[in-house]
Structures are given as structure tokens and as C-alpha cells.
Design a protein around this motif. Structure first.
Motif, PDB file in Angstrom:
ATOM      1  N   ASP A  94     -13.842  -0.059   0.407  1.00  0.00           N
ATOM      2  CA  ASP A  94     -12.739  -0.682  -0.342  1.00  0.00           C
ATOM      3  C   ASP A  94     -11.386  -0.440   0.311  1.00  0.00           C
ATOM      4  O   ASP A  94     -10.517  -1.315   0.312  1.00  0.00           O
ATOM      5  CB  ASP A  94     -12.706  -0.125  -1.773  1.00  0.00           C
ATOM      6  CG  ASP A  94     -13.962  -0.451  -2.541  1.00  0.00           C
ATOM      7  OD1 ASP A  94     -14.314  -1.642  -2.623  1.00  0.00           O
ATOM      8  OD2 ASP A  94     -14.605   0.487  -3.050  1.00  0.00           O
ATOM      9  N   VAL A  95     -11.197   0.785   0.828  1.00  0.00           N
ATOM     10  CA  VAL A  95      -9.920   1.155   1.454  1.00  0.00           C
ATOM     11  C   VAL A  95     -10.227   1.916   2.737  1.00  0.00           C
ATOM     12  O   VAL A  95     -11.010   2.866   2.718  1.00  0.00           O
ATOM     13  CB  VAL A  95      -9.067   2.050   0.525  1.00  0.00           C
ATOM     14  CG1 VAL A  95      -7.769   2.455   1.224  1.00  0.00           C
ATOM     15  CG2 VAL A  95      -8.756   1.352  -0.782  1.00  0.00           C
ATOM     16  N   GLY A 110     -10.881  -8.277   1.749  1.00  0.00           N
ATOM     17  CA  GLY A 110     -10.926  -7.439   0.567  1.00  0.00           C
ATOM     18  C   GLY A 110     -10.840  -5.954   0.843  1.00  0.00           C
ATOM     19  O   GLY A 110     -10.815  -5.162  -0.097  1.00  0.00           O
ATOM     20  N   CYS A 111     -10.777  -5.540   2.101  1.00  0.00           N
ATOM     21  CA  CYS A 111     -10.644  -4.123   2.442  1.00  0.00           C
ATOM     22  C   CYS A 111      -9.162  -3.797   2.612  1.00  0.00           C
ATOM     23  O   CYS A 111      -8.508  -4.314   3.527  1.00  0.00           O
ATOM     24  CB  CYS A 111     -11.406  -3.799   3.729  1.00  0.00           C
ATOM     25  SG  CYS A 111     -11.313  -2.057   4.214  1.00  0.00           S
ATOM     26  N   ALA A 112      -8.642  -2.973   1.719  1.00  0.00           N
ATOM     27  CA  ALA A 112      -7.250  -2.543   1.849  1.00  0.00           C
ATOM     28  C   ALA A 112      -7.134  -1.511   2.965  1.00  0.00           C
ATOM     29  O   ALA A 112      -8.132  -0.911   3.378  1.00  0.00           O
ATOM     30  CB  ALA A 112      -6.763  -1.953   0.536  1.00  0.00           C
ATOM     31  N   THR A 149      -1.757  -2.268   4.199  1.00  0.00           N
ATOM     32  CA  THR A 149      -1.431  -2.443   2.790  1.00  0.00           C
ATOM     33  C   THR A 149      -0.420  -1.399   2.353  1.00  0.00           C
ATOM     34  O   THR A 149       0.505  -1.679   1.591  1.00  0.00           O
ATOM     35  CB  THR A 149      -2.701  -2.311   1.926  1.00  0.00           C
ATOM     36  OG1 THR A 149      -3.753  -3.092   2.491  1.00  0.00           O
ATOM     37  CG2 THR A 149      -2.434  -2.775   0.502  1.00  0.00           C
ATOM     38  N   ALA A 381      -5.440   0.039  -3.108  1.00  0.00           N
ATOM     39  CA  ALA A 381      -6.515  -0.729  -3.742  1.00  0.00           C
ATOM     40  C   ALA A 381      -5.961  -1.685  -4.791  1.00  0.00           C
ATOM     41  O   ALA A 381      -6.415  -2.825  -4.909  1.00  0.00           O
ATOM     42  CB  ALA A 381      -7.527   0.221  -4.377  1.00  0.00           C
ATOM     43  N   ARG A 384      -4.496  -5.013  -3.317  1.00  0.00           N
ATOM     44  CA  ARG A 384      -5.355  -5.984  -2.616  1.00  0.00           C
ATOM     45  C   ARG A 384      -5.281  -7.395  -3.179  1.00  0.00           C
ATOM     46  O   ARG A 384      -5.091  -8.340  -2.428  1.00  0.00           O
ATOM     47  CB  ARG A 384      -6.806  -5.486  -2.602  1.00  0.00           C
ATOM     48  CG  ARG A 384      -7.081  -4.436  -1.573  1.00  0.00           C
ATOM     49  CD  ARG A 384      -8.530  -4.034  -1.570  1.00  0.00           C
ATOM     50  NE  ARG A 384      -8.911  -3.434  -2.845  1.00  0.00           N
ATOM     51  CZ  ARG A 384     -10.161  -3.192  -3.211  1.00  0.00           C
ATOM     52  NH1 ARG A 384     -11.155  -3.519  -2.405  1.00  0.00           N
ATOM     53  NH2 ARG A 384     -10.425  -2.632  -4.377  1.00  0.00           N
ATOM     54  N   GLN A 387      -2.005  -8.980  -2.265  1.00  0.00           N
ATOM     55  CA  GLN A 387      -1.901  -9.183  -0.832  1.00  0.00           C
ATOM     56  C   GLN A 387      -2.646 -10.452  -0.402  1.00  0.00           C
ATOM     57  O   GLN A 387      -2.173 -11.234   0.403  1.00  0.00           O
ATOM     58  CB  GLN A 387      -2.467  -7.967  -0.076  1.00  0.00           C
ATOM     59  CG  GLN A 387      -2.228  -8.031   1.416  1.00  0.00           C
ATOM     60  CD  GLN A 387      -2.867  -6.856   2.125  1.00  0.00           C
ATOM     61  OE1 GLN A 387      -4.039  -6.535   1.876  1.00  0.00           O
ATOM     62  NE2 GLN A 387      -2.146  -6.205   3.008  1.00  0.00           N
ATOM     63  N   ARG A 388      -3.825 -10.692  -0.989  1.00  0.00           N
ATOM     64  CA  ARG A 388      -4.587 -11.874  -0.607  1.00  0.00           C
ATOM     65  C   ARG A 388      -3.859 -13.160  -1.013  1.00  0.00           C
ATOM     66  O   ARG A 388      -3.856 -14.139  -0.297  1.00  0.00           O
ATOM     67  CB  ARG A 388      -5.990 -11.820  -1.236  1.00  0.00           C
ATOM     68  CG  ARG A 388      -6.917 -10.834  -0.571  1.00  0.00           C
ATOM     69  CD  ARG A 388      -8.366 -11.162  -0.880  1.00  0.00           C
ATOM     70  NE  ARG A 388      -8.661 -11.020  -2.285  1.00  0.00           N
ATOM     71  CZ  ARG A 388      -9.067  -9.900  -2.854  1.00  0.00           C
ATOM     72  NH1 ARG A 388      -9.212  -8.814  -2.128  1.00  0.00           N
ATOM     73  NH2 ARG A 388      -9.332  -9.847  -4.147  1.00  0.00           N
TER      74      ARG A 388
END
Length: 391
Positions: A94-95, A110-112, A149, A381, A384, A387-388
Motif C-alpha cells: 500500500d505504501v 494505488g501504491c503511495a 506522496t 495512504a 492516495r 492524488q489519483r
């Protein structure tokens, strides 16, 4: 969350690679093994032997060995940029936290990402780095800061540099001071310190520098100040320049020879973890005249043991020295000589350093560092989805 940590620069080698950034990773991982929070971690390291020496096991932490030759950084960079993203995708990270300046360019959707910025010396003082190091940082570090991020800065000074030099928004940058290992608060007896000096032939006392031998550390100016201290003040202490050879260090040895100090300057080489406390605490003064530091952890480590410190008034060094270290302009050898003399002779300053050493440990504790680091992971997280949309 599932958090990935790229710990490829964690090293236990007896050389400069086992320096500040490696110890930062080591302390982070060991404390995460004590307080991981609610999260699970996959840590990518360089070799099974590193895992064994780290001694940081916890059911929520998985180690993955991705070996590459320590002497071939190109292999590490290739792994980091091309293999690591696939590992993140397969393991559903995830991060991702990159603890030393650089992220992979292509992260899974999807990976911060969180990157720790240690300094921007390649922008402040490009001449103190080799051409290959300057090119590497300009290519990878600047891109990583813009891509991340969230950014962890090891000092307020570095946070300001990231904003003014790399134009990173301040709200994206979290200041999380590097920590001091608790062992530096272990106060050795006067007898132990005297025995240490006797063992190393330093019975007249010594001024200690401990760090990598490289241009940014400004060691030739320290050598000149030390020469003046002996000539003008009649001091007999030795100068100990401890640490592994880094790069562009020939000027150090040339200046010693020019000033005829070959018998007075000692090079013990790389100092292992077990000996660092005594090297600091047995010293009459710790001198760290660096031109620029992202944090300057040796300053805080020496103060934590009660040793008077002389450092410079630039970048993060006053931050690391709190209000205990004597700070002078880095290129002013006369001011450096005067500060060294004060630290050697001012009994009130020496007593204050001993009495207030515990405040340094409290300010730069590993527990505080890790708590703030986990908070940065959690904020990254949360960022995310926004950010997208933005991208």
C-alpha cells in the motif's frame, strides 16, 4: 496497511557505507520491531547476513533478500528502478518507504510513496561530490521528491532546502529528526575513559572528529585551526580524525603534511558501533566543522554523552546541537580555533554539557522518530485517492 521499506542501503560493513543513512535505517527497523503499530511490513534488504545482524524480528515484519554487490551501485539502482516495482505489485504494497532519497520511477497504481530526504548537498555544494554522484542525485533525488506522496525530512533545515531549492510544497514535507541510539547515553566512568586514552596513546587528551573523510566535512579547515591551537595556545592534545575514507580526501593528508602534523593527527579508520561511545566520551572536545549537513547526527551523539561540541552555524547543525554546541562560520579557521580553545578550557561549559546531556536524548529519541514516521505512512495512504484524481 501493508508497508514496503527499501532497506538496500542498510550495511554492517566496516567502512563508510555503515554511516549515518545506514544507521538511520537500522534504528528505524529495530524500533518498528518493538512498536509496529497496526501495520504489516515487507523490508527489502541486501543479503541474508544483514537480516541476521539486524536482530529486528516481529510477526508483522517480513524480510526479503535482494542481493547485489555492495561495490557495484549500478546493480542496486537497476534493481531499485526495475525489479522493485514488480515486487510491490506482487506483494500488494500500500505504501512504499524509501529511507534514502530515491524512489522507483514506476510505482504500481494505488501504491503511495514516502521518501526520506537526508540533504540537498548536491544542489548546495555540488563541487564536493564526484560527477557520478551529482548526476545520480540530480536525476533520481529531484524526480523522487516531486513524485513522492509524502516526504520525510530529517531536519527543519532540510525541509526548508527542499522548498527553496527543489520547489517542493511545505505541506508535503514532514520533519522527523533522526534519532540517537540509547547506548550513547551510557556514561562511562572516569577510569574507563582514562584507560581508553592510555590504550590509544592519547593521555594528553584529544580533539575528535568522527565521520566520513570527504570534502563536505571541511576537515582541512579543522586541521588549520588545530595547528593554530598548538602554535598559539600551546595545547598538546592530539587530533583524531576517525572514520572511513569516502571520496576526494587527498587534500586532508596533503594539508597535514604541509603543516608538519604527521605525528599529531591520528587516523584510527572506521570506528565500529561498540567503540563509538568511548571515542566520544573520552574526547576532550568533539569537532564537526561541516559545510552542510542534512542533520548532523554525530553532533547530537557526542552531546548525549556529555562531551563539549564545536560545530558550524550552517544548515541543520545548530538544530542538532540544540543550545549546547559552540557554532562558528565553517570557513573561519580563527573562530574555530577560538571555539576549540573555549571548549577545552571553559569548565562551566563542560559541566553544563554533562548536566544537560539527557535533554539531547529526549529530543532525539528513537521512539519519537518511529511514531512520527508511522504517522507519515498513514497520511500518505490517506492521500492516495486525492492524488489519483489530481493526476
Amino acid at each position: 496497511m501493508h508497508i514496503g521499506i527499501n532497506a538496500q542501503l542498510l550495511s554492517f560493513g566496516q567502512n563508510y557505507r555503515n554511516g549515518g543513512v545506514s544507521r538511520y535505517i537500522r534504528y528505524l527497523l529495530r524500533e518498528l520491531a518493538r512498536q509496529p503499530g497496526e501495520h504489516h511490513y515487507t523490508v527489502f534488504v541486501n543479503g541474508e547476513d544483514v537480516i541476521e545482524q539486524l536482530h529486528a524480528y516481529h510477526p508483522q515484519i517480513t524480510y526479503v533478500s535482494a542481493p547485489w554487490p555492495e561495490t557495484q551501485p549500478t546493480a542496486r539502482v537497476t534493481w531499485e528502478q526495475f525489479t522493485l516495482p514488480n515486487q510491490l505489485r506482487q506483494r500488494r504494497i500500500d505504501v512504499l518507504h524509501s529511507p534514502v532519497n530515491v524512489l522507483p520511477a514506476l510505482l504500481p497504481k494505488g501504491c503511495a510513496s514516502v521518501v526520506t530526504l537526508h540533504d540537498l548537498a548536491f544542489l548546495r555544494f555540488p563541487e564536493v561530490l564526484t560527477t557520478s554522484k551529482r548526476l545520480y542525485h540530480r536525476t533520481f533525488t529531484l524526480r523522487s521528491l516531486r513524485q513522492a506522496t509524502a516526504i520525510i525530512s530529517v531536519s527543519e533545515s532540510t525541509r526548508t532546502d527542499a522548498h527553496t531549492l527543489a520547489h517542493i510544497p511545505l505541506e508535503k514535507i514532514h520533519t522527523v529528526h533522526m534519532c540517537i541510539d540509547s547506548r550513547f547515553a551510557n556514561v562511562h566512568s572516569e577510569e574507563e575513559r582514562a584507560g581508553f586514552c592510555q590504550k590509544h596513546g592519547l593521555t594528553d587528551g584529544y580533539i575528535l572528529y568522527l565521520g566520513t573523510l570527504e570534502p563536505r566535512k571541511n576537515i582541512p579547515t579543522l586541521i588549520e585551526a588545530y595547528h593554530s591551537l598548538r602554535q598559539d595556545q600551546g595545547r598538546r592534545e592530539k587530533l583524531v580524525l576517525a572514520g572511513g575514507k569516502g571520496w576526494l580526501y587527498d587534500e586532508i593528508f596533503a594539508r597535514i603534511q604541509q603543516l608538519g602534523l604527521e605525528q599529531d593527527v591520528i587516523f584510527p579508520g572506521y570506528v565500529n558501533d561498540q567503540d563509538q561511545e568511548l571515542w566520544y566520551q573520552a574526547a576532550s572536545v568533539f569537532a564537526f566543522p561541516s559545510l552542510y549537513e542534512g542533520f548532523g547526527i554525530p553532533v547530537a551523539e557526542a552531546l548525549a554523552g556529555g562531551t563539549p561540541v564545536v560545530t558550524t552555524n550552517v544548515s541543520s547543525l545548530p538544530e542538532a546541537g540544540l543550545d549546547l554546541a559552540l557554532c562558528v562560520a565553517p570557513q573561519d579557521s580563527e573562530a574555530l580555533t577560538s571555539a576549540l580553545h573555549q571548549a577545552l578550557t571553559d569548565t562551566q561549559l563542560q559541566e553544563r554539557c554533562r548536566k544537560e546531556a539527557h535533554k539531547v536524548m529526549e529530543s532525539f529519541s528513537v521512539q519519537r522518530m518511529v511514531t512520527k514516521t508511522i504517522a507519515a505512512y498513514e497520511q500518505a495512504a490517506r492521500e492516495r485517492p486525492r492524488q489519483r484524481v489530481t493526476n
